[in-house]
Motif scaffolding. Structure first.
Motif, mmCIF file in Angstrom:
data_model
loop_
_atom_site.group_PDB
_atom_site.id
_atom_site.type_symbol
_atom_site.label_atom_id
_atom_site.label_comp_id
_atom_site.label_asym_id
_atom_site.label_seq_id
_atom_site.Cartn_x
_atom_site.Cartn_y
_atom_site.Cartn_z
ATOM 1 N N GLN A 40 65.882 42.927 39.695
ATOM 2 C CA GLN A 40 64.699 42.068 39.738
ATOM 3 C C GLN A 40 64.778 41.120 40.927
ATOM 4 O OE1 GLN A 40 63.569 40.186 36.067
ATOM 5 N NE2 GLN A 40 62.487 38.543 37.104
ATOM 6 N N ARG A 41 63.670 40.999 41.623
ATOM 7 C CA ARG A 41 63.588 40.071 42.755
ATOM 8 C C ARG A 41 63.153 38.710 42.237
ATOM 9 N NH1 ARG A 41 59.107 40.013 47.506
ATOM 10 N NH2 ARG A 41 59.785 38.068 48.429
ATOM 11 N N ILE A 42 63.857 37.689 42.684
ATOM 12 C CA ILE A 42 63.509 36.309 42.345
ATOM 13 C C ILE A 42 63.439 35.516 43.641
ATOM 14 C CG2 ILE A 42 64.305 34.195 41.200
ATOM 15 C CD1 ILE A 42 65.644 35.937 39.106
ATOM 16 N N CYS A 43 62.399 34.739 43.785
ATOM 17 C CA CYS A 43 62.283 33.808 44.914
ATOM 18 C C CYS A 43 62.736 32.449 44.389
ATOM 19 C CB CYS A 43 60.851 33.760 45.433
ATOM 20 S SG CYS A 43 60.267 35.351 46.032
ATOM 21 N N LEU A 44 63.980 32.099 44.680
ATOM 22 C CA LEU A 44 64.593 30.891 44.135
ATOM 23 C C LEU A 44 64.243 29.693 45.006
ATOM 24 C CD1 LEU A 44 66.582 29.960 41.886
ATOM 25 C CD2 LEU A 44 68.388 30.215 43.580
ATOM 26 N N TYR A 45 63.710 28.658 44.355
ATOM 27 C CA TYR A 45 63.285 27.448 45.056
ATOM 28 C C TYR A 45 63.924 26.245 44.377
ATOM 29 C CZ TYR A 45 60.234 23.602 46.456
ATOM 30 O OH TYR A 45 59.755 22.405 46.908
ATOM 31 N N SER A 46 64.536 25.359 45.160
ATOM 32 C CA SER A 46 65.136 24.156 44.589
ATOM 33 C C SER A 46 64.471 22.902 45.143
ATOM 34 C CB SER A 46 66.638 24.092 44.873
ATOM 35 O OG SER A 46 67.175 22.903 44.318
ATOM 36 N N PRO A 47 63.666 22.232 44.319
ATOM 37 C CA PRO A 47 63.098 20.956 44.739
ATOM 38 C C PRO A 47 64.100 19.806 44.573
ATOM 39 C CG PRO A 47 62.305 21.508 42.561
ATOM 40 C CD PRO A 47 63.175 22.654 43.014
ATOM 41 N N ILE A 48 65.259 20.114 43.970
ATOM 42 C CA ILE A 48 66.293 19.117 43.688
ATOM 43 C C ILE A 48 67.386 19.230 44.749
ATOM 44 C CG2 ILE A 48 67.958 18.316 41.964
ATOM 45 C CD1 ILE A 48 66.190 19.786 39.865
ATOM 46 N N ALA A 49 67.913 18.088 45.176
ATOM 47 C CA ALA A 49 68.966 18.075 46.199
ATOM 48 C C ALA A 49 70.207 18.830 45.725
ATOM 49 C CB ALA A 49 69.334 16.637 46.539
ATOM 50 N N ILE A 50 70.754 19.642 46.633
ATOM 51 C CA ILE A 50 71.963 20.410 46.359
ATOM 52 C C ILE A 50 73.115 19.741 47.105
ATOM 53 C CG2 ILE A 50 73.074 22.662 46.635
ATOM 54 C CD1 ILE A 50 70.207 23.857 46.648
ATOM 55 N N PRO A 51 74.211 19.402 46.403
ATOM 56 C CA PRO A 51 75.323 18.739 47.081
ATOM 57 C C PRO A 51 75.911 19.604 48.196
ATOM 58 C CG PRO A 51 75.863 19.182 44.765
ATOM 59 C CD PRO A 51 74.477 19.666 45.005
ATOM 60 N N ALA A 52 76.266 18.977 49.288
ATOM 61 C CA ALA A 52 76.830 19.701 50.443
ATOM 62 C C ALA A 52 78.333 19.818 50.269
ATOM 63 C CB ALA A 52 76.488 18.981 51.733
ATOM 64 N N SER A 53 78.749 20.765 49.448
ATOM 65 C CA SER A 53 80.177 21.012 49.255
ATOM 66 C C SER A 53 80.436 22.493 49.516
ATOM 67 C CB SER A 53 80.594 20.643 47.823
ATOM 68 O OG SER A 53 80.084 21.587 46.908
ATOM 69 N N THR A 54 81.692 22.870 49.547
ATOM 70 C CA THR A 54 82.032 24.267 49.786
ATOM 71 C C THR A 54 82.306 25.010 48.473
ATOM 72 O OG1 THR A 54 84.344 23.697 50.138
ATOM 73 C CG2 THR A 54 82.929 23.842 52.104
ATOM 74 N N LEU A 55 81.865 24.445 47.367
ATOM 75 C CA LEU A 55 82.034 25.107 46.073
ATOM 76 C C LEU A 55 81.075 26.291 45.956
ATOM 77 C CD1 LEU A 55 82.270 21.971 43.748
ATOM 78 C CD2 LEU A 55 84.124 23.510 44.396
ATOM 79 N N PRO A 56 81.461 27.341 45.227
ATOM 80 C CA PRO A 56 80.549 28.467 45.027
ATOM 81 C C PRO A 56 79.358 28.062 44.148
ATOM 82 C CG PRO A 56 82.616 28.834 43.861
ATOM 83 C CD PRO A 56 82.773 27.570 44.634
ATOM 84 N N VAL A 57 78.253 28.773 44.323
ATOM 85 C CA VAL A 57 77.026 28.462 43.603
ATOM 86 C C VAL A 57 76.797 29.500 42.504
ATOM 87 C CG1 VAL A 57 74.528 28.181 43.811
ATOM 88 C CG2 VAL A 57 76.024 27.413 45.649
ATOM 89 N N THR A 58 76.434 29.026 41.323
ATOM 90 C CA THR A 58 76.054 29.893 40.218
ATOM 91 C C THR A 58 74.672 29.489 39.730
ATOM 92 O OG1 THR A 58 77.094 28.470 38.564
ATOM 93 C CG2 THR A 58 78.433 30.266 39.446
ATOM 94 N N ILE A 59 74.013 30.422 39.050
ATOM 95 C CA ILE A 59 72.715 30.160 38.437
ATOM 96 C C ILE A 59 72.889 30.283 36.934
ATOM 97 C CG2 ILE A 59 70.338 30.972 38.181
ATOM 98 C CD1 ILE A 59 70.564 32.156 40.985
ATOM 99 N N THR A 60 72.350 29.322 36.194
ATOM 100 C CA THR A 60 72.384 29.400 34.740
ATOM 101 C C THR A 60 70.997 29.750 34.235
ATOM 102 O OG1 THR A 60 74.151 27.769 34.610
ATOM 103 C CG2 THR A 60 72.884 28.138 32.613
ATOM 104 N N ASN A 61 70.925 30.860 33.504
ATOM 105 C CA ASN A 61 69.689 31.319 32.868
ATOM 106 C C ASN A 61 69.971 31.355 31.368
ATOM 107 O OD1 ASN A 61 67.187 32.566 32.340
ATOM 108 N ND2 ASN A 61 68.113 34.590 32.472
ATOM 109 N N GLY A 62 69.668 30.264 30.681
ATOM 110 C CA GLY A 62 70.038 30.173 29.267
ATOM 111 C C GLY A 62 71.543 30.134 29.141
ATOM 112 N N THR A 63 72.121 31.160 28.503
ATOM 113 C CA THR A 63 73.580 31.223 28.369
ATOM 114 C C THR A 63 74.216 32.119 29.427
ATOM 115 O OG1 THR A 63 73.388 33.043 26.782
ATOM 116 C CG2 THR A 63 73.504 30.802 25.877
ATOM 117 N N ASP A 64 73.400 32.806 30.216
ATOM 118 C CA ASP A 64 73.928 33.686 31.267
ATOM 119 C C ASP A 64 74.282 32.896 32.519
ATOM 120 O OD1 ASP A 64 73.469 35.962 29.694
ATOM 121 O OD2 ASP A 64 71.406 36.115 30.412
#
Length: 129
Positions: free
Chosen positions: A51-75
């Motif tokens: 599935q294609r998702i166009c991910l948009y973040s209106p919230i500031a994302i911290p500038a760190s070198t940590l990996p990014v994950t997405i939470t969809n409910g419990t996934d």
């Protein structure tokens, strides 16, 4: 209403001028930084394989070198680059749209966007020792 924008790895991408009507647009509702990752929370929804998702973040994302994950409910879905590396938080910017494709068997999402920023993360070297 639809206008062709560019070729991306052999696929012809069509964009809708007003992304707010795009059925693929998913806005991040919360950004959480822990000691091990930066988590982007999206509204709970059913996601199918490829599935294609166009991910948009209106919230500031911290500038760190940590990996990014997405939470969809419990996934929890790992964001990875097209070459297989984990996407780092310093590669994402607020108010940009990132095209991702979800692989449900491995719970990974491949960022197909070419607008990822360079990361300050130092990748390990495999020495075979």
């Amino acid at each position: 209403l639809l206008t062709p924008t560019k070729w991306l790895k052999g696929e012809f991408i069509m964009c809708i001028r007003n992304c707010m009507v795009c059925p693929n647009l998913v806005a991040v509702t919360e950004v959480t930084a822990t000691a091990t990752s930066v988590t982007l929370t999206i509204p709970t929804q059913t996601i199918v394989n490829k599935q294609r998702i166009c991910l948009y973040s209106p919230i500031a994302i911290p500038a760190s070198t940590l990996p990014v994950t997405i939470t969809n409910g419990t996934d929890v879905i790992n964001l990875i680059t097209s070459c297989g590396n984990l996407v780092r938080a310093d590669q994402l910017r607020t108010r940009k749209i990132y095209n991702i494709y979800v692989a449900t068997d491995s719970e990974n999402a491949i960022v197909r966007s070419t607008n990822l920023c360079p990361t300050a993360f130092t990748f390990p070297v495999l020495t075979g020792a």
